[in-house]
Motif scaffolding. Structure first.
Motif, short mmCIF file in Angstrom:
data_model
loop_
_atom_site.label_atom_id
_atom_site.label_comp_id
_atom_site.label_asym_id
_atom_site.label_seq_id
_atom_site.Cartn_x
_atom_site.Cartn_y
_atom_site.Cartn_z
N GLU A 29 -36.04 -21.86 -11.42
CA GLU A 29 -36.31 -20.67 -10.59
C GLU A 29 -37.80 -20.47 -10.37
OE1 GLU A 29 -34.18 -18.84 -8.76
OE2 GLU A 29 -32.73 -20.34 -9.42
N ALA A 30 -38.60 -20.69 -11.40
CA ALA A 30 -40.06 -20.58 -11.24
C ALA A 30 -40.56 -21.65 -10.27
CB ALA A 30 -40.75 -20.71 -12.60
N GLY A 31 -39.97 -22.85 -10.35
CA GLY A 31 -40.35 -23.93 -9.44
C GLY A 31 -40.00 -23.61 -8.00
N LYS A 32 -38.85 -22.97 -7.80
CA LYS A 32 -38.44 -22.57 -6.45
C LYS A 32 -39.45 -21.58 -5.87
CE LYS A 32 -34.59 -20.58 -3.89
NZ LYS A 32 -33.22 -20.05 -3.97
N GLY A 78 -34.10 -34.05 -5.24
CA GLY A 78 -33.36 -34.94 -6.11
C GLY A 78 -34.18 -36.04 -6.75
N GLN A 79 -35.46 -36.10 -6.45
CA GLN A 79 -36.32 -37.13 -7.03
C GLN A 79 -36.39 -36.96 -8.55
OE1 GLN A 79 -37.67 -40.16 -7.32
NE2 GLN A 79 -38.47 -39.92 -5.24
N HIS A 80 -36.63 -38.02 -9.26
CA HIS A 80 -36.73 -37.96 -10.72
C HIS A 80 -37.84 -36.99 -11.14
CE1 HIS A 80 -33.94 -41.17 -11.70
NE2 HIS A 80 -34.44 -41.85 -10.70
N ARG A 81 -37.52 -36.13 -12.08
CA ARG A 81 -38.44 -35.11 -12.57
C ARG A 81 -39.75 -35.73 -13.10
NH1 ARG A 81 -35.34 -31.10 -15.18
NH2 ARG A 81 -34.40 -32.88 -16.17
N ASP A 82 -39.64 -36.77 -13.92
CA ASP A 82 -40.84 -37.36 -14.50
C ASP A 82 -41.72 -38.00 -13.43
OD1 ASP A 82 -38.97 -39.39 -14.14
OD2 ASP A 82 -39.54 -40.47 -15.95
N TYR A 83 -41.12 -38.58 -12.41
CA TYR A 83 -41.90 -39.15 -11.31
C TYR A 83 -42.65 -38.05 -10.56
CZ TYR A 83 -43.29 -41.13 -6.91
OH TYR A 83 -44.04 -41.49 -5.83
N ILE A 142 -46.50 -27.45 -12.66
CA ILE A 142 -46.08 -28.79 -12.26
C ILE A 142 -44.70 -29.12 -12.83
CG2 ILE A 142 -46.60 -31.25 -12.61
CD1 ILE A 142 -49.59 -30.48 -12.19
N LYS A 143 -44.47 -28.77 -14.09
CA LYS A 143 -43.15 -29.00 -14.70
C LYS A 143 -42.07 -28.18 -13.99
CE LYS A 143 -44.83 -30.11 -19.32
NZ LYS A 143 -44.42 -31.51 -19.30
N TYR A 158 -37.40 -27.94 -10.27
CA TYR A 158 -36.73 -27.40 -9.08
C TYR A 158 -36.38 -28.52 -8.09
CZ TYR A 158 -36.08 -25.24 -4.54
OH TYR A 158 -35.58 -24.89 -3.30
N LEU A 159 -37.35 -29.33 -7.75
CA LEU A 159 -37.11 -30.38 -6.76
C LEU A 159 -36.08 -31.38 -7.25
CD1 LEU A 159 -40.80 -30.80 -5.63
CD2 LEU A 159 -38.95 -29.74 -4.31
N HIS A 160 -36.11 -31.68 -8.52
CA HIS A 160 -35.12 -32.59 -9.12
C HIS A 160 -33.71 -32.02 -9.04
CE1 HIS A 160 -33.33 -35.43 -11.92
NE2 HIS A 160 -32.88 -34.41 -12.62
N SER A 161 -33.60 -30.70 -9.11
CA SER A 161 -32.28 -30.05 -9.13
C SER A 161 -31.60 -30.01 -7.77
CB SER A 161 -32.41 -28.62 -9.66
OG SER A 161 -32.98 -27.76 -8.67
N LEU A 162 -32.32 -30.30 -6.71
CA LEU A 162 -31.77 -30.19 -5.35
C LEU A 162 -30.88 -31.36 -5.00
CD1 LEU A 162 -35.02 -28.99 -3.53
CD2 LEU A 162 -33.07 -27.60 -4.27
#
Length: 113
Positions: free
Chosen positions: A24-27, A56-61, A95-96, A101-105
């Motif tokens: 949610e913070a990432g959004k 959907g990109q990998h979180r660590d990337y 950044i985390k 957020y982006l990974h969760s999409l």
């Protein structure tokens, strides 16, 4: 020692959640910094084909890439005038959160998780 173990386990678990990032913070950060302006409203349809799909990109990337943009033109950095400026105000936790957020999409990327 028996009383200390549950405390240590609970502390490790709660710290792990923050380390992974807050969706949610990432959004909120993605909206604040207008990431969709370039990467598309769904973060999967960028306005320019050379811009990456983030959904959907990998979180660590994602974390690695954002940190590299923050480093800029230096060692282990990425030089992109737009992204270099966008990431400068971001904290490590920001950044985390963005990466989470982006990974969760939902994505059309082919990923191995």
């Amino acid at each position: 020692m028996k009383k200390l173990l549950p405390i240590l386990i609970c502390g490790a678990l709660s710290g792990g959640a923050a380390a992974a990032g807050d969706v949610e913070a990432g959004k909120a950060l993605a909206q604040k910094y207008s990431c969709a302006a370039c990467h598309g409203k769904d973060y999967a349809s960028p306005v320019d084909p050379s811009y990456p799909i983030l959904a959907g990109q990998h979180r660590d990337y994602l974390e690695h890439a954002l940190v590299a943009y923050k480093r800029g033109n230096g060692p282990n950095g990425r030089n992109n005038p737009i992204m270099n400026g966008q990431v400068q105000p971001l904290s490590e936790q920001d950044i985390k959160d963005l990466a989470a957020y982006l990974h969760s999409l939902p994505t059309r990327l082919v990923l191995r998780r």
